[in-house]
Design a protein around this motif. Structure first.
Motif, short mmCIF file in Angstrom:
data_model
loop_
_atom_site.label_atom_id
_atom_site.label_comp_id
_atom_site.label_asym_id
_atom_site.label_seq_id
_atom_site.Cartn_x
_atom_site.Cartn_y
_atom_site.Cartn_z
N LEU A 243 -17.48 -18.98 -13.07
CA LEU A 243 -18.29 -18.90 -11.84
C LEU A 243 -17.84 -20.01 -10.87
O LEU A 243 -18.61 -20.91 -10.54
CB LEU A 243 -19.78 -19.08 -12.15
CG LEU A 243 -20.57 -17.89 -12.65
CD1 LEU A 243 -22.03 -18.30 -12.89
CD2 LEU A 243 -20.52 -16.71 -11.68
N PRO A 244 -16.60 -19.96 -10.43
CA PRO A 244 -16.10 -21.04 -9.58
C PRO A 244 -16.88 -21.19 -8.28
O PRO A 244 -16.94 -22.29 -7.71
CB PRO A 244 -14.64 -20.65 -9.33
CG PRO A 244 -14.57 -19.18 -9.60
CD PRO A 244 -15.57 -18.93 -10.68
N GLU A 245 -17.47 -20.11 -7.79
CA GLU A 245 -18.24 -20.19 -6.55
C GLU A 245 -19.46 -21.09 -6.71
O GLU A 245 -19.88 -21.77 -5.76
CB GLU A 245 -18.69 -18.79 -6.11
CG GLU A 245 -17.55 -17.85 -5.77
CD GLU A 245 -16.90 -17.21 -6.99
OE1 GLU A 245 -15.87 -16.53 -6.83
OE2 GLU A 245 -17.42 -17.39 -8.12
N MET A 297 -26.64 -17.32 -6.51
CA MET A 297 -25.44 -17.11 -5.69
C MET A 297 -25.74 -17.09 -4.19
O MET A 297 -24.81 -16.96 -3.39
CB MET A 297 -24.80 -15.78 -6.08
CG MET A 297 -24.39 -15.65 -7.53
SD MET A 297 -23.02 -16.73 -8.00
CE MET A 297 -21.63 -15.82 -7.30
N HIS A 298 -26.98 -17.25 -3.78
CA HIS A 298 -27.32 -16.95 -2.38
C HIS A 298 -26.59 -17.84 -1.37
O HIS A 298 -26.37 -17.43 -0.23
CB HIS A 298 -28.84 -17.03 -2.17
CG HIS A 298 -29.39 -18.43 -2.05
ND1 HIS A 298 -29.53 -19.26 -3.14
CD2 HIS A 298 -29.81 -19.14 -0.97
CE1 HIS A 298 -30.03 -20.42 -2.74
NE2 HIS A 298 -30.21 -20.38 -1.43
N ASP A 299 -26.20 -19.04 -1.77
CA ASP A 299 -25.53 -19.94 -0.82
C ASP A 299 -24.04 -20.16 -1.12
O ASP A 299 -23.45 -21.12 -0.61
CB ASP A 299 -26.24 -21.31 -0.82
CG ASP A 299 -27.42 -21.36 0.15
OD1 ASP A 299 -27.55 -20.43 0.98
OD2 ASP A 299 -28.21 -22.32 0.09
N VAL A 300 -23.44 -19.29 -1.91
CA VAL A 300 -22.03 -19.54 -2.28
C VAL A 300 -21.09 -19.40 -1.08
O VAL A 300 -19.92 -19.79 -1.17
CB VAL A 300 -21.56 -18.61 -3.43
CG1 VAL A 300 -22.33 -18.90 -4.70
CG2 VAL A 300 -21.65 -17.13 -3.04
N GLY A 301 -21.58 -18.88 0.02
CA GLY A 301 -20.75 -18.81 1.23
C GLY A 301 -20.73 -20.11 2.01
O GLY A 301 -19.96 -20.25 2.97
N LYS A 302 -21.54 -21.09 1.62
CA LYS A 302 -21.62 -22.31 2.41
C LYS A 302 -20.36 -23.19 2.37
O LYS A 302 -19.96 -23.71 3.42
CB LYS A 302 -22.86 -23.12 1.99
CG LYS A 302 -24.14 -22.58 2.61
CD LYS A 302 -25.33 -23.52 2.39
CE LYS A 302 -26.52 -23.05 3.21
NZ LYS A 302 -27.69 -23.94 3.03
N PRO A 303 -19.73 -23.40 1.22
CA PRO A 303 -18.56 -24.27 1.23
C PRO A 303 -17.48 -23.85 2.23
O PRO A 303 -16.88 -24.70 2.90
CB PRO A 303 -18.05 -24.19 -0.21
CG PRO A 303 -19.28 -23.92 -1.02
CD PRO A 303 -20.10 -23.01 -0.16
N HIS A 319 -22.88 -17.73 6.54
CA HIS A 319 -22.67 -17.95 5.11
C HIS A 319 -23.30 -16.86 4.27
O HIS A 319 -22.88 -16.61 3.15
CB HIS A 319 -23.20 -19.33 4.68
CG HIS A 319 -24.69 -19.39 4.52
ND1 HIS A 319 -25.56 -19.71 5.55
CD2 HIS A 319 -25.49 -19.18 3.44
CE1 HIS A 319 -26.79 -19.69 5.12
NE2 HIS A 319 -26.79 -19.38 3.84
N ASP A 320 -24.30 -16.18 4.83
CA ASP A 320 -24.93 -15.07 4.11
C ASP A 320 -23.95 -13.91 3.94
O ASP A 320 -23.83 -13.35 2.84
CB ASP A 320 -26.21 -14.61 4.81
CG ASP A 320 -26.05 -14.48 6.33
OD1 ASP A 320 -24.98 -14.86 6.86
OD2 ASP A 320 -26.99 -14.00 6.98
N GLY A 323 -21.06 -15.12 1.70
CA GLY A 323 -21.55 -15.23 0.33
C GLY A 323 -21.72 -13.89 -0.34
O GLY A 323 -21.46 -13.74 -1.55
N SER A 324 -22.16 -12.89 0.42
CA SER A 324 -22.32 -11.55 -0.13
C SER A 324 -20.98 -11.00 -0.62
O SER A 324 -20.89 -10.42 -1.71
CB SER A 324 -22.92 -10.62 0.93
OG SER A 324 -23.01 -9.30 0.45
N LYS A 325 -19.94 -11.21 0.17
CA LYS A 325 -18.61 -10.72 -0.22
C LYS A 325 -18.06 -11.48 -1.43
O LYS A 325 -17.47 -10.88 -2.34
CB LYS A 325 -17.64 -10.85 0.97
CG LYS A 325 -17.99 -9.91 2.12
CD LYS A 325 -17.06 -10.12 3.31
CE LYS A 325 -17.43 -9.19 4.45
NZ LYS A 325 -16.57 -9.41 5.65
N LEU A 326 -18.28 -12.80 -1.46
CA LEU A 326 -17.82 -13.59 -2.59
C LEU A 326 -18.55 -13.19 -3.87
O LEU A 326 -17.95 -13.13 -4.95
CB LEU A 326 -18.04 -15.08 -2.32
CG LEU A 326 -17.14 -15.74 -1.27
CD1 LEU A 326 -17.59 -17.16 -0.99
CD2 LEU A 326 -15.68 -15.73 -1.73
#
Length: 490
Positions: A243-245, A297-303, A319-320, A323-326
């Motif tokens: 889970l690298p994200e 996973m909801h904020d995994v688009g932030k980085p 980021h939403d 994050g959805s795509k990631l």
């Protein structure tokens, strides 16, 4: 060795805690000249006061001898695991596995074990993952066999391996994922030497199939304390591989502390989402993997979207969506089914939709779109959105909670008036084709979408008004002009 029901020094278990088939099967094997023991999780769960759904046995009998013992007693048996020494069977409502004592070793580059049958129960227990799973009950005597201190570790709440952790994890790297799962499910601490071996050998998880990793991850997330399990994955470096994200959420905190710790925030959201699950008769019965994993996973688009603005603020625009795509990409790699991928990634995409409601106010049209976009995920979205409030500012938290209470009340009122759960255009496809005189095709889809937008924007219309709206729309479409042109040929 300790007899469970005579020793005052050990936990006392009632024989009634075991199904009758356990004693019956043990007697059958003894009468045939073989050993049989209940082993692993079912024994551990007896000491935890839980009833295990699994009944796993180990024996000195080889698969042919096992079949000879059980074939007339079992309602049905199968040999799918025969190459690994396992015979499966069903007796009444119980699904049972009987496995020949094993001594197995793994090829360092292989995902599958090279199996060799063992000679003793103690040797079989030594090759198991953790001491609390390396206990057995000899049958039918119910004598406890615990050569590696499983009872001691279970009472201490510590996860250890029967032998060297590095050897155990080299044999089966999935055991590292299992350690994190048990940290969540059983709320136990992982011994320092076990955690160190996980850190040293984290890269070995790469040889394990995505499906097996996925199954352990689901159990971890659905456990009593998923935060502890995820934390262990991240701290040991396993998350960098599976889970690298999530591991990437540990953004460095800038010296002016202009943004909060995204990783710890995500774990808190996960915890709070678990607390908002309902009982079996509620809309989101727990444990609910879709809600929990979306919370994680909801904020995994932030980085990848973090920007330091000239004003000194930090932004995470879109980021939403990112994050959805990631999330969908990671879940595909882990071989999740399409429905689960769509549900989790959709929740991640929608988790910011509510913000701004309390400040700007929403029209009825916006409320309808919120419900329609969430669809069957609405109750989960309610819980995810509420869980996403982790601010220590009490006044801000109360303001957001009040705003969401108001939104839910408006949804309930509109649902009662308009049946929001089944929003459809006021005309169906057949009516559209009849009114416009067109055949099935993309044009009908466009007309349908137009009417759905009108329905969401203005609420339900009667048939005459809907037909008038559609005809007005039709006059602006190039196809209507083409159909009105006279035939110039002939």
């Amino acid at each position: 060795m300790v007899h469970l029901f005579d020793s005052a020094s050990q936990p006392q278990l009632s024989p009634q805690a075991l199904p009758d088939v356990v004693i019956e099967l043990g007697q059958l094997f003894v009468d045939a000249g073989h050993e049989l023991s209940l082993v692993g999780g079912p024994v551990r769960d007896l000491f935890l006061g839980r009833v295990s759904p699994d009944l796993d046995f180990t024996t000195d009998a080889d698969p042919d001898a096992t079949i000879a013992v059980i074939k007339r007693w079992a309602d049905h048996y199968w040999e799918i695991g025969r190459d690994f020494g396992t015979i499966g069977l069903r007796k009444d409502q119980h699904i049972i596995e009987v496995t020949t004592y094993r001594a197995e070793a793994y090829d360092p580059e292989s995902r599958k074990p090279a199996v060799a049958f063992g000679r003793s129960l103690e040797d079989d227990l030594f090759r198991r993952d953790f001491t609390m799973n390396a206990m057995a009950l000899r049958l039918p005597s119910l004598e406890l066999v615990d050569p590696y201190g499983g009872i001691r570790d279970l009472h201490a709440g510590v996860l250890r391996t029967p032998g060297e952790p590095s050897a155990s994890f080299s044999d089966d790297p999935l055991r590292m994922m299992r350690a994190a799962r048990f940290a969540s499910q059983l709320q136990v601490e992982v011994a320092d030497e076990v955690a160190q071996a996980m850190e040293d050998m984290a890269g070995r998880i790469e040889i394990i199939s995505a499906e097996r990793v996925r199954d352990e991850l689901i159990k971890l997330v659905n456990g009593k304390d998923p935060r502890a399990g995820v934390d262990l994955l991240v701290d040991t470096g396993l998350a960098d591989h599976v889970l690298p994200e999530v591991a990437a959420l540990r953004l460095e905190i800038d010296e002016h502390h202009r943004h909060k710790d995204v990783y710890q925030h995500s774990l808190t959201v996960l915890e709070q989402a678990c607390g908002l699950e309902t009982g079996d008769d509620g809309p989101v019965p727990g444990p609910d993997f879709v809600l929990r994993f979306a919370a994680l996973m909801h904020d995994v688009g932030k980085p990848s979207t973090r920007r330091f603005e000239p004003s000194g603020a930090v932004s995470f625009r879109h980021h939403d969506m990112v994050g959805s795509k990631l999330t969908a990409k990671r879940m595909k790699k882990l071989r999740f089914d399409n429905d689960t991928i769509k549900a989790v990634s959709r929740l991640v995409e929608l988790h910011m939709r509510f913000y701004g409601y309390g400040d700007a106010g929403w029209t009825d049209s916006a409320v309808r779109r919120y419900v329609t976009d969430a669809g069957p995920l609405l109750e989960r979205l309610h819980r995810l959105t509420r869980s996403d409030v982790t601010t220590r500012n009490k006044r801000k938290a109360e303001r957001l909670a009040f705003a969401y209470d108001d939104l839910e009340e408006r949804i309930a009122a509109l649902r009662e008036q308009e049946e929001l759960d089944a929003v459809r255009p006021d005309l169906d496809g057949q009516q559209i084709m009849a009114l416009l005189g067109v055949r099935p095709g993309p044009l009908v889809g466009r007309a349908y979408k137009f009417l759905l937008d009108q329905r969401l924007e203005h609420g339900p219309l009667d048939q005459a008004a809907a037909e008038a709206e559609l005809l007005d729309w039709w006059q602006a479409q190039p196809e209507s002009q083409q159909s009105a042109e006279p035939d110039r040929e002939g």
